[in-house]
Design a protein around this motif. Structure first.
Motif, PDB file in Angstrom:
ATOM      1  N   GLN A  40       0.538  -1.044   0.102  1.00  0.00           N
ATOM      2  CA  GLN A  40       0.066   0.063   0.516  1.00  0.00           C
ATOM      3  C   GLN A  40       0.839   1.055  -0.373  1.00  0.00           C
ATOM      4  OE1 GLN A  40      -3.258  -0.134  -0.372  1.00  0.00           O
ATOM      5  NE2 GLN A  40      -3.284  -2.300  -0.576  1.00  0.00           N
ATOM      6  N   GLU A  57      -1.811   1.723  12.595  1.00  0.00           N
ATOM      7  CA  GLU A  57      -3.085   2.058  12.291  1.00  0.00           C
ATOM      8  C   GLU A  57      -3.778   1.234  12.387  1.00  0.00           C
ATOM      9  OE1 GLU A  57      -2.456   5.394   9.374  1.00  0.00           O
ATOM     10  OE2 GLU A  57      -1.084   5.861  10.066  1.00  0.00           O
ATOM     11  N   ARG A  95     -12.106  -0.674   6.448  1.00  0.00           N
ATOM     12  CA  ARG A  95     -11.829   0.045   5.421  1.00  0.00           C
ATOM     13  C   ARG A  95     -11.030  -0.876   5.372  1.00  0.00           C
ATOM     14  NH1 ARG A  95      -8.494   5.189   6.859  1.00  0.00           N
ATOM     15  NH2 ARG A  95      -8.568   4.729   8.837  1.00  0.00           N
ATOM     16  N   SER A  96     -10.802  -0.405   3.689  1.00  0.00           N
ATOM     17  CA  SER A  96      -9.781  -1.305   2.983  1.00  0.00           C
ATOM     18  C   SER A  96      -8.307  -1.221   2.978  1.00  0.00           C
ATOM     19  CB  SER A  96     -10.078  -1.468   1.350  1.00  0.00           C
ATOM     20  OG  SER A  96      -9.247   0.183   1.551  1.00  0.00           O
ATOM     21  N   SER A  98      -6.352   0.197   1.403  1.00  0.00           N
ATOM     22  CA  SER A  98      -5.912   1.610   1.289  1.00  0.00           C
ATOM     23  C   SER A  98      -6.628   2.522   1.827  1.00  0.00           C
ATOM     24  CB  SER A  98      -6.350   1.460  -0.965  1.00  0.00           C
ATOM     25  OG  SER A  98      -7.314   0.679  -1.101  1.00  0.00           O
ATOM     26  N   ARG A 100     -10.036   2.858   2.232  1.00  0.00           N
ATOM     27  CA  ARG A 100     -11.338   3.767   1.452  1.00  0.00           C
ATOM     28  C   ARG A 100     -12.298   3.136   2.654  1.00  0.00           C
ATOM     29  NH1 ARG A 100     -12.795   6.271  -3.048  1.00  0.00           N
ATOM     30  NH2 ARG A 100     -14.165   4.964  -3.653  1.00  0.00           N
ATOM     31  N   ASP A 101     -13.875   2.745   2.230  1.00  0.00           N
ATOM     32  CA  ASP A 101     -14.914   2.386   3.130  1.00  0.00           C
ATOM     33  C   ASP A 101     -15.618   1.492   2.167  1.00  0.00           C
ATOM     34  OD1 ASP A 101     -17.356   1.925   4.260  1.00  0.00           O
ATOM     35  OD2 ASP A 101     -17.818   3.880   4.469  1.00  0.00           O
ATOM     36  N   TYR A 104     -19.267   1.087   1.434  1.00  0.00           N
ATOM     37  CA  TYR A 104     -19.889   2.261   0.458  1.00  0.00           C
ATOM     38  C   TYR A 104     -19.369   1.947  -0.909  1.00  0.00           C
ATOM     39  CZ  TYR A 104     -20.208   6.840  -1.238  1.00  0.00           C
ATOM     40  OH  TYR A 104     -20.990   8.099  -2.209  1.00  0.00           O
ATOM     41  N   ASP A 105     -17.563   1.746  -1.073  1.00  0.00           N
ATOM     42  CA  ASP A 105     -17.722   1.003  -2.435  1.00  0.00           C
ATOM     43  C   ASP A 105     -18.423  -0.348  -2.823  1.00  0.00           C
ATOM     44  OD1 ASP A 105     -16.231   2.636  -2.640  1.00  0.00           O
ATOM     45  OD2 ASP A 105     -14.175   1.389  -2.551  1.00  0.00           O
ATOM     46  N   ARG A 109     -20.641   0.181  -6.048  1.00  0.00           N
ATOM     47  CA  ARG A 109     -20.546  -0.635  -7.021  1.00  0.00           C
ATOM     48  C   ARG A 109     -21.537  -2.246  -7.809  1.00  0.00           C
ATOM     49  NH1 ARG A 109     -14.533  -0.571  -8.126  1.00  0.00           N
ATOM     50  NH2 ARG A 109     -14.862  -1.437  -9.781  1.00  0.00           N
ATOM     51  N   PRO A 275     -17.837  -0.961 -13.454  1.00  0.00           N
ATOM     52  CA  PRO A 275     -17.547  -0.900 -12.297  1.00  0.00           C
ATOM     53  C   PRO A 275     -17.894  -1.132 -11.590  1.00  0.00           C
ATOM     54  CG  PRO A 275     -17.646   1.664 -13.170  1.00  0.00           C
ATOM     55  CD  PRO A 275     -18.383   0.096 -14.265  1.00  0.00           C
ATOM     56  N   THR A 281     -13.791  -7.357  -7.148  1.00  0.00           N
ATOM     57  CA  THR A 281     -13.080  -8.310  -6.829  1.00  0.00           C
ATOM     58  C   THR A 281     -11.544  -8.914  -6.953  1.00  0.00           C
ATOM     59  OG1 THR A 281     -14.881  -8.657  -5.966  1.00  0.00           O
ATOM     60  CG2 THR A 281     -13.067 -10.458  -5.543  1.00  0.00           C
ATOM     61  N   ASP A 283      -9.716  -6.376  -9.477  1.00  0.00           N
ATOM     62  CA  ASP A 283      -9.196  -5.654  -8.965  1.00  0.00           C
ATOM     63  C   ASP A 283      -8.126  -5.920  -7.608  1.00  0.00           C
ATOM     64  OD1 ASP A 283      -9.152  -4.723 -10.959  1.00  0.00           O
ATOM     65  OD2 ASP A 283     -10.296  -2.307 -10.265  1.00  0.00           O
ATOM     66  N   VAL A 293     -10.521  -8.514  -0.747  1.00  0.00           N
ATOM     67  CA  VAL A 293     -11.229 -10.040  -0.910  1.00  0.00           C
ATOM     68  C   VAL A 293     -11.863 -10.486   0.319  1.00  0.00           C
ATOM     69  CG1 VAL A 293     -10.350 -11.912  -1.840  1.00  0.00           C
ATOM     70  CG2 VAL A 293      -8.866 -10.050  -2.453  1.00  0.00           C
ATOM     71  N   MET A 296     -15.269  -9.292   0.201  1.00  0.00           N
ATOM     72  CA  MET A 296     -16.205 -10.148  -1.012  1.00  0.00           C
ATOM     73  C   MET A 296     -16.770 -11.125  -0.794  1.00  0.00           C
ATOM     74  SD  MET A 296     -17.198  -8.096  -3.042  1.00  0.00           S
ATOM     75  CE  MET A 296     -17.342  -8.577  -4.354  1.00  0.00           C
TER      76      MET A 296
ATOM     77  N   ARG B  58      -6.114   3.224 -10.515  1.00  0.00           N
ATOM     78  CA  ARG B  58      -6.314   3.930  -8.913  1.00  0.00           C
ATOM     79  C   ARG B  58      -5.622   4.295  -8.380  1.00  0.00           C
ATOM     80  NH1 ARG B  58     -10.696   1.343  -4.728  1.00  0.00           N
ATOM     81  NH2 ARG B  58      -8.765   2.123  -3.259  1.00  0.00           N
ATOM     82  N   LYS B  60      -3.350   6.236  -5.651  1.00  0.00           N
ATOM     83  CA  LYS B  60      -3.833   5.609  -4.345  1.00  0.00           C
ATOM     84  C   LYS B  60      -3.482   6.461  -3.171  1.00  0.00           C
ATOM     85  CE  LYS B  60      -1.365   0.819  -4.312  1.00  0.00           C
ATOM     86  NZ  LYS B  60       0.099   0.213  -4.465  1.00  0.00           N
ATOM     87  N   HIS B  61      -2.697   7.374  -3.354  1.00  0.00           N
ATOM     88  CA  HIS B  61      -2.736   8.531  -2.391  1.00  0.00           C
ATOM     89  C   HIS B  61      -2.723   9.813  -3.090  1.00  0.00           C
ATOM     90  CE1 HIS B  61      -1.337   5.822   0.161  1.00  0.00           C
ATOM     91  NE2 HIS B  61      -0.413   5.491  -0.583  1.00  0.00           N
ATOM     92  N   ASP B 289     -14.437   7.952   8.403  1.00  0.00           N
ATOM     93  CA  ASP B 289     -15.036   6.549   7.801  1.00  0.00           C
ATOM     94  C   ASP B 289     -16.415   6.795   6.543  1.00  0.00           C
ATOM     95  OD1 ASP B 289     -14.930   5.384  10.133  1.00  0.00           O
ATOM     96  OD2 ASP B 289     -16.174   5.964  10.898  1.00  0.00           O
ATOM     97  N   ASN B 291     -14.835   8.161   3.953  1.00  0.00           N
ATOM     98  CA  ASN B 291     -14.072   8.569   2.575  1.00  0.00           C
ATOM     99  C   ASN B 291     -13.406   9.728   2.624  1.00  0.00           C
ATOM    100  OD1 ASN B 291     -13.013   5.780   1.871  1.00  0.00           O
ATOM    101  ND2 ASN B 291     -14.896   5.388   0.774  1.00  0.00           N
ATOM    102  N   ASN B 312     -13.384   5.182  -9.663  1.00  0.00           N
ATOM    103  CA  ASN B 312     -14.061   3.301  -9.987  1.00  0.00           C
ATOM    104  C   ASN B 312     -13.970   3.358 -12.067  1.00  0.00           C
ATOM    105  OD1 ASN B 312     -13.707   2.058  -7.746  1.00  0.00           O
ATOM    106  ND2 ASN B 312     -15.828   2.232  -7.655  1.00  0.00           N
ATOM    107  N   LYS B 361      -9.114  -0.226 -17.576  1.00  0.00           N
ATOM    108  CA  LYS B 361      -7.486  -0.707 -17.427  1.00  0.00           C
ATOM    109  C   LYS B 361      -7.185  -1.584 -18.420  1.00  0.00           C
ATOM    110  CE  LYS B 361     -10.104  -2.252 -13.895  1.00  0.00           C
ATOM    111  NZ  LYS B 361     -10.342  -2.781 -12.906  1.00  0.00           N
TER     112      LYS B 361
ATOM    113  N   LEU C 292     -11.524 -16.994  -5.437  1.00  0.00           N
ATOM    114  CA  LEU C 292     -11.321 -16.379  -4.554  1.00  0.00           C
ATOM    115  C   LEU C 292     -10.311 -17.045  -3.992  1.00  0.00           C
ATOM    116  CD1 LEU C 292     -13.988 -13.997  -2.980  1.00  0.00           C
ATOM    117  CD2 LEU C 292     -12.315 -13.184  -5.049  1.00  0.00           C
TER     118      LEU C 292
END
Lengths: 325, 731, 465
Positions: A40, A57, A95-96, A98, A100-101, A104-105, A109, A275, A281, A283, A293, A296, B58, B60-61, B289, B291, B312, B361, C292
């Motif tokens: 990451q 963290e 959160r992932s 990386s 992100r929540d 929400y994602d 999606r 998307p 998954t 990605d 993962v 999912m 995407r 990352k930062h 939380d 994002n 995305n 991609k 997976l």
């Protein structure tokens, strides 16, 4: 009925716990928190301090299953496993890796996935039932024989060829639809045409053959013969009896996959840059973002179990002889 | 018996209007107009001043202090403004002020605080000071963090999870505000490098140089340990001796030692301004939380602002209404006047209203969409190269007729990067400074034919490397004097790789005749570790094995995933590996440090992945590092390069040449590998684009008709026999 | 000195098991009858011939050894560290005759222009001649088509002669074994009068022999399916991929069989808590999305290989372990279906008289399961094996697409398709890798599907119409 459903839901819990343990063990053996941090944090100029900070963290600096230093109940709760897995049960995906929540994602999606799978399912059912019924109607004739052979031929072609071919011909040469991509709202339609079509064509072989078998089985039953003997025309028998009774196994077969429509299709989505959750998954796998993962996997298992329960219920609805106990 | 023809006649009228019906349905689907069906964007956008591009993965930062990758700079560069920038047109690359009023000059001081000359001995230098003054009255983009109510109180600085209930994105905040750019914002950002919650990849490096940053970081992490509440640390409360505010528009950076390359860092987004309001705003409870973080929603003073952040699908940059405006450069290098790239000289930038980057991609769809006019610019992947570019009789790259007919233009530039194959010098077989290992490495250097690699895998888009420094960077010598004599010889007018026979002879000297150990007769087996990458990897693996097989060496390729690869490099268990380096700034130091002993991966977890150590080289490196570009520096560099060529810790590999294509309607394209804020220079002519798109994307009908006809033909016999059955059953 | 990879060992175990099964089936009427029924179907027998050819190629490719390095002045002969197979020996020409980069099928010029040094020292940019393809031609522009046709005809003639010879021998043997004259035997063949569908088999075989002869003859002078990016013969890759496809298709089932059978029988026979546990196990495994699980396991393997890099001397060995692992993990994700079927069947069977009787006589549970239950569910196992086969071959391609399939250095159709995705964007398009993978895979899967249909129809009378 309600008590049965409740029991099934209670039964789902041990399964979900099992799923959680399996995935957790797999992923944490594969990927130590150090690996995740490096993945990451990027590749240039990463030092150890940054890694331990990152782990701290996210709570990845805790022991995996058993916290020797903690007090009482915290021995179990203050661990990576507990912190990461238990929240899944209340659909708090966290959160992932990386940042992100995930919840929400997923909620965002889900819709593109559904935009492909739902039309695909409906159109597919219509097409396959039509083909299956046609073949069954002409059973034994050359239409049937050539149709079945065609089905076997189509089954023998890898799905990848349908995707590559479809994109190449319809998108690139004929300029009929955009090659890939997605848009929101009404504009999404032009992007979904090709993936749906490809999915449809790819499934013709096996589904048509299966439906044909179902209809043939139905046609061999006594009541059909009786109906014919009573002088009903072939078409009438076909539509009113064979089709209606044949639909029962088909639709109950469909019910089991209904929940998994949310997950979408891994390959189709990533080829057509949709998307949805499928490409999400994929990605995550390639980025080794195991928080996603794991979420999912969990979601997939939950939906699978819901599918099983729905199937049981649908059996009782279409066939009063089946009782749930 | 019924006559089949009659039956066909009976059915055709019924089917007659079916195709039209289908057409209507399809038209309905696509919006009932005559613009191209395959347009991936809403048709009403066609005439707008929008720039279209794609991004492969995407980002990352998006926090300028932690971002360190080209695909993030695509966005960040347009939003954040560090004090300096690279001149868009001039070559060699030249730093010019961006928000600064002028280029800062380094002032050197000895221990006693007396000023020193610029070329004084680095050992005497005790402090280096840079005083930077910024232009007055620059405004930030509209952002909720600045929003105030009538009484001057910040509107959104007291958020809690309840207030955030209906907020999912930054755009859900109703009110926005702005404020003037202050020198303190730059200082604040430098302090953030030491923030325990922010991972700045250059923090380690800067702690070595910036006065007090190291201690400051320790202090902050102590504070952070005690503080368990929000995670926000008000950095304004603390003093950092190395970065001080002089007045509203002036700040001063102090370094502990001479570091001439420091000025280059001032053009990177690590040194972009960060308003404390934004930092505070994003650190409020509940924001993470949702994002809504600084890592996700940048706030800057640049020409553009990120208005839609959906990695995305797409990222949208919109013109920053508060941007002061900047004049297009009015001078460039020789030839720029003729090429017409100075046509916009002096005009107010930016030219584009909106830039839409869509996620792509897969390279093939992206390429095809470019050809259809839906992306304004595109790189060329190896596999579509022949379609786009051909070499003329002089060996120069030019566009194919197909591309020229479309009005596409080509730009090429040797990149300031290096793709090399490294040997782990800590390895027993291939590493070390023994005569045997050195000869072995040099034999391999000759055998691995990078000219062929470039021609097969990069379609000739690359220049074989003669050493670590790419062309265009000080220290690189073109032509005959610059060749690597261990691998090449000069023949006529070009460097020619030494023959494989010479390599074999070296191998005999090394004790491996025909690749077999002269004592045991066993074949030499070497391992190459590679992070398995996608569909193209098999071909390149096969090619690599072929190269080593020329010497009789059996190369075993250990494909693994990226984490595993990194781990091997870190532990020094890899033997041979392929890697690349992209210059941070145009200075040879940025390449030599990859081979500097104290940067070795296994000992110090530095960037020296080959774990190369040579005392003489290290000493010269330290000397070279603090010199300014001069003939003396060139001499030192020459010595260093000679040491490296002799020891051959790397196969020097090649420097890729970047090819980019752009459409006729895309103006002011000039590759600039250092600058990443180039979007503001770009201009689009939407009318020309719309015309071309329409012309190129006429839907082709006949396949649909053909499918329908085929279906009818297939169904006809069925219908016939159906009719027959019907009549039979009635009888 | 032979090298035995783990998958090789499994393949030979499989061959042994199949032979044992054949011997067993010959002696048991309930197995012999459905197989005879299969043998009567011309389509199925044609498919079987094709499968036999594929299996033969796969077996040839499963005999591995270290080729010998000849002695030099200073050292004696030693074994190379590389690994070859018998198939490599057969296809040595194909393997060694490489080009620099792409060339189209049957081409004599390279696919793209390159700088060519002329004898007079000048350089031009043109299509260079290939190192191997059509190198015997003086003037390819005019001679090539005629030359190709000539070699096709010669190959065809050879093919005809060989297939005639082979057919004659077969018919002769048939005549002997049925105790009829050669002429009668021919007559019977022509009227398709044997119990086994020999006519279809002979026709298929002749077609294969002719096609093989043509391809073989052409491949002496050209690259029949062109060459890939680094100039390797695509035909060679496609043939080498056969083993990968077969291993995935068969070993996966082999790996999962013991578990599926044991668990299925136990769950159905013991019922109660054992049934609950087993049901729990397979529902849990089933509910994890297969892809997976595979992705995680492949990563796990990479960690293992990474940590034990020195245990593997060759690429082949690493690739082989990954292949085996892929089979195992595919097996784990797919055993549940069979297990469930077996459980249901066993539930029914255990109520049947003779099982009840055996129980009453105190026969041990183990022997009831092995003696009475297992033989009666074998037809389900049989059907599952043949049906799963084609699905698994197709699955390999898809998994390779997301880089969790076989090792990237291994020849496989999935890797070929995956690599060819990028080639599709070339202009002019490079289609031959994709086409070769398509043709080889399609023929195998089609044959497998046709064969499995016949097996199912013959073994599962309920489905017969």
């Amino acid at each position: 009925m309600i008590s049965y459903i409740l029991r099934r839901i209670a039964y789902a819990f041990p399964i979900l716990i099992g799923v959680n343990i399996i995935t957790f063990v797999l992923f944490f053996v594969v990927n130590t928190p150090d690996d995740m941090a490096r993945m990451q944090l990027g590749m240039k100029r990463v030092d150890d301090a940054a890694i331990s900070k990152w782990k701290e963290e996210r709570g990845y600096d805790k022991p995996i299953l058993w916290n020797q230093d903690a007090e009482a109940i915290e021995k179990i709760t203050d661990t990576i496993f507990f912190q990461n897995s238990v929240k899944l049960f209340i659909f708090d995906f966290g959160r992932s890796d990386s940042g992100r929540d995930i919840g929400y994602d997923i909620s965002q999606r889900m819709w593109p996935s559904l935009a492909i799978t739902v039309p695909g399912l409906i159109l597919g059912l219509l097409a396959y039932i039509t083909f299956g019924l046609t073949l069954a109607f002409f059973r034994g004739s050359y239409v049937d024989v050539s149709g079945v052979i065609l089905c076997v031929v189509m089954m023998s072609i890898s799905g990848l060829f349908y995707i590559i071919g479809g994109q190449y011909l319809i998108g690139k040469f004929f300029h009929l639809v955009p090659i890939s991509g997605y848009d929101t709202g009404f504009n999404a339609i032009k992007f979904t045409v090709l993936p749906v079509l490809v999915g449809l064509v790819g499934g013709i072989g096996s589904s048509t053959r299966w439906y044909r078998t179902i209809f043939l089985e139905e046609m061999g039953k006594d009541y059909v013969r009786t109906a014919k003997a009573k002088g009903l025309s072939e078409t009438r028998v076909l539509y009113h009896h064979v089709l209606m009774n044949g639909l029962i196994p088909i639709l109950t077969g469909v019910v089991v996959i209904l929940p998994s429509l949310f997950i979408g299709s891994l390959i189709v989505e990533s080829f057509f840059a949709i998307p949805g959750l499928g490409s999400y998954t994929i990605d995550a796998i390639s980025a080794q973002d195991f928080a996603i993962v794991r979420s999912m996997v969990f979601l997939g298992s939950v939906l699978y179990i819901i599918g099983l329960i729905l199937t049981d219920i649908s059996y009782t609805l279409v066939d009063p002889r089946v009782r749930l106990n | 018996m019924t006559n089949p023809i009659k039956i066909i006649n009976r059915y055709i009228p019924r089917l007659g209007n079916f195709p039209q019906l289908l057409v209507c349905v399809l038209l309905l689907c696509t919006g009932c107009d005559y613009s191209p069906w395959n347009n991936p964007y809403p048709n009403e956008d066609s005439a707008k001043n929008i720039y279209y591009d794609s991004f492969p993965e995407r980002p990352k930062h998006l926090d300028p202090v932690s971002s360190y990758s080209a695909n993030e700079y695509v966005f960040l560069g347009q939003i954040y403004e560090p004090p300096l920038q690279y001149h868009f047109l001039k070559r060699p690359y030249q730093l010019i002020p961006l928000t600064a009023t002028e280029l800062p000059r380094a002032r050197y001081f000895n221990k006693a605080g007396q000023p020193l000359e610029e070329d004084s001995d680095p050992a005497d230098v005790y402090r280096v000071k840079y005083t930077i003054s910024i232009k007055p009255a620059l405004l930030y983009q509209p952002h909720p963090a600045f929003a105030k109510n009538a009484s001057g109180k910040y509107l959104y600085h007291d958020l809690d999870p309840q207030k955030l209930e209906n907020i999912h994105a930054l755009s859900d905040f109703d009110t926005v505000g702005t404020r003037k750019l202050l020198a303190n914002d730059y200082v604040y950002q430098i302090k953030r490098m030491a923030h325990p919650r922010v991972h700045s990849p250059i923090a380690g490096l800067m702690r070595k140089y910036i006065l007090g940053l190291d201690e400051f970081a320790k202090e902050l992490s102590e504070i952070e340990k005690d503080d368990t509440t929000s995670g926000y640390i008000d950095l304004n409360r603390f003093e950092l001796p190395g970065a001080r505010v002089v007045d509203d528009t002036t700040f001063e950076i102090t370094l502990k030692q001479k570091y001439p390359q420091f000025i280059y860092w001032l053009s990177m987004s690590f040194f972009a301004p960060m308003p404390w309001e934004a930092d505070y705003f994003y650190s409020q409870e509940g924001m993470t939380d949702k994002n809504i973080t600084l890592d996700w929603y940048p706030v800057g003073t640049g020409p553009f602002m990120l208005s839609e952040n959906n990695p995305n699908r797409r990222m949208v940059l919109k013109r920053n209404p508060n941007f002061r405006g900047e004049a297009y450069p009015s001078e460039g290098e020789a030839g720029d006047l003729e090429s017409g790239i100075l046509e916009d000289a002096g005009k107010n930038m930016p030219f584009i209203d909106t830039a839409i980057y869509s996620l792509e991609k897969e390279s093939i769809p992206a390429w095809n969409k470019f050809l259809q006019g839906y992306y304004d610019t595109s790189g060329i992947v190896s596999d579509s190269f022949d379609q786009a570019v051909q070499f003329n009789t002089q060996g120069d790259a030019e566009l194919t007729d197909e591309m020229r007919e479309k009005g596409i233009n080509l730009q090429t530039a040797v990149t300031t990067s290096s793709y090399y194959m490294g040997f782990n010098m800590a390895d027993e077989v291939i590493g070390g400074n023994s005569e045997r290992a050195t000869l072995l490495r040099r034999a391999i250097s000759i055998a691995v034919d990078y000219e062929e690699y470039i021609s097969i895998f990069a379609n000739g888009r690359g220049e074989p490397a003669q050493g670590p420094i790419p062309p265009g960077i000080f220290g690189n010598i073109p032509g005959e004097p610059g060749i690597n004599p261990y691998v090449y010889e000069w023949q006529g007018d070009k460097a020619v790789r030494r023959s494989i026979e010479e390599a074999k002879a070296l191998l005999v000297q090394a004790g491996y005749p025909n690749g077999r150990n002269k004592n045991t007769g066993k074949q030499l087996v070497l391992n190459l570790d590679s992070p398995a990458a996608g569909p193209g990897s098999k071909a390149s693996f096969d090619w690599l094995r072929k190269q080593y097989a020329k010497l009789g060496i059996n190369l075993v390729i250990r494909a693994t995933d990226y984490n595993r690869f990194q781990e091997k490099i870190r532990k020094g268990t890899a033997q041979i590996f392929q890697w690349g380096w992209n210059a941070d700034y145009p200075d040879p130091e940025n390449f030599f440090f990859l081979l500097y002993g104290p940067n070795a991966k296994i000992d110090h977890n530095g960037e020296n992945a080959a774990n190369y150590k040579n005392a003489e080289f290290d000493e010269l490196f330290n000397q070279m590092k603090s010199m300014s570009n001069s003939p003396q520096r060139q001499d030192v560099i020459n010595k260093m390069v000679e040491i490296l060529r002799h020891d051959a810790p790397w196969l020097w590999g090649f420097h890729p040449v970047g090819f980019s294509l752009h459409h006729e309607w895309y103006k002011n394209a000039k590759p600039n590998l250092m600058a990443n804020n180039t979007l503001k220079y770009k201009r689009i002519e939407p009318r020309l684009r719309t015309e071309n798109r329409t012309a190129w994307n006429q839907p082709i009908w006949w396949p649909i008709a053909l499918v329908i006809i085929l279906l009818i033909i297939m169904l006809l016999p069925a219908i016939i026999s159906y009719r027959r059955k019907e009549t039979e059953s009635i009888l | 000195m032979p090298v035995i990879f783990i998958t090789d060992a499994f393949i030979f175990l499989l061959v042994f098991m199949v032979s044992a099964y054949v011997l067993y089936a010959r002696q048991h009427e309930h197995l012999r009858a459905p197989w005879h029924d299969v043998a009567r179907r011309p389509l199925a027998m044609s498919a079987a011939i094709i499968l036999v050819v594929y299996v033969a190629v796969g077996l040839l490719d499963s005999v591995h050894f270290h080729p010998e390095l000849e002695a030099t002045e200073t050292t004696q002969a030693v074994q190379s560290t590389e690994v070859s197979s018998l198939l490599d020996l057969v296809l040595d020409d194909l393997r060694k005759n490489t080009e620099r980069t792409y060339s189209a099928p049957l081409a004599s010029y390279a696919f793209s222009k390159e700088m060519i040094d002329l004898p007079n020292g000048k350089q031009i940019r043109d299509y260079p001649r290939l190192k191997f393809g059509g190198v015997h031609l003086n003037n390819p522009e005019t001679e090539r088509l005629a030359d190709i046709s000539k070699h096709i005809v010669i190959g065809l003639l050879f093919g005809l002669i060989i297939s005639l010879l082979v057919s004659t021998v077969i018919v002769f043997i048939l005549g002997k074994s049925h105790k009829i004259s050669f002429k009668q035997a021919i007559n019977k063949i022509c009227h398709n009068d044997f119990l086994v569908s020999w006519t279809a088999m002979l026709i298929t075989m002749s077609l294969i022999i002719m096609a093989a002869c043509i391809i073989f003859n052409l491949s002496q002078y050209y690259h029949v399916f062109g060459t890939d990016k680094v100039g390797q013969d695509v035909l060679y890759q496609a043939i080498k991929s056969v083993r990968t496809g077969l291993v995935i298709g068969t070993l996966t089932t082999l790996v999962m069989l013991p578990f599926a059978i044991m668990m299925g029988l136990m769950a159905g026979y013991f019922r109660g808590w054992i049934d609950d546990v087993i049901q729990y196990l397979y529902t849990t495994l089933n509910s994890i999305p297969g892809v997976l699980l595979i992705a995680a396991s492949i990563l796990l393997l990479q960690v293992y290989i990474g940590n034990h890099a020195d245990d593997f001397n060759s690429i082949e060995e690493r690739a082989d372990l990954r292949l085996l692992f892929l089979c195992i993990i595919l097996g784990i994700t797919s055993w549940t279906g069979l297990c469930r079927l077996l459980r249901a069947e066993t539930l029914k069977l255990r109520e049947i008289d003779y099982v009840q009787a055996a129980q009453a006589f105190g026969v041990s549970n183990m022997s009831i399961m092995l003696r009475h239950l297992l033989p009666n569910v074998m037809h389900i196992v049989m059907i599952t094996i043949v049906i799963d086969f084609s699905g698994l071959v197709l699955a390999e391609a898809v998994l390779s697409y997301i880089n969790i399939g076989v090792d990237p250095s291994m020849n496989s159709w999935g890797n070929m398709i995956n690599g060819a995705r990028l080639e599709m964007a070339r202009e002019p398009i490079v289609w031959w890798s994709l086409a070769a993978a398509f043709v080889f895979m399609f023929i195998l899967v089609l044959a497998a599907n046709l064969f499995s249909d016949a097996v199912r129809d013959s073994f599962d009378p309920r489905l017969r119409h």
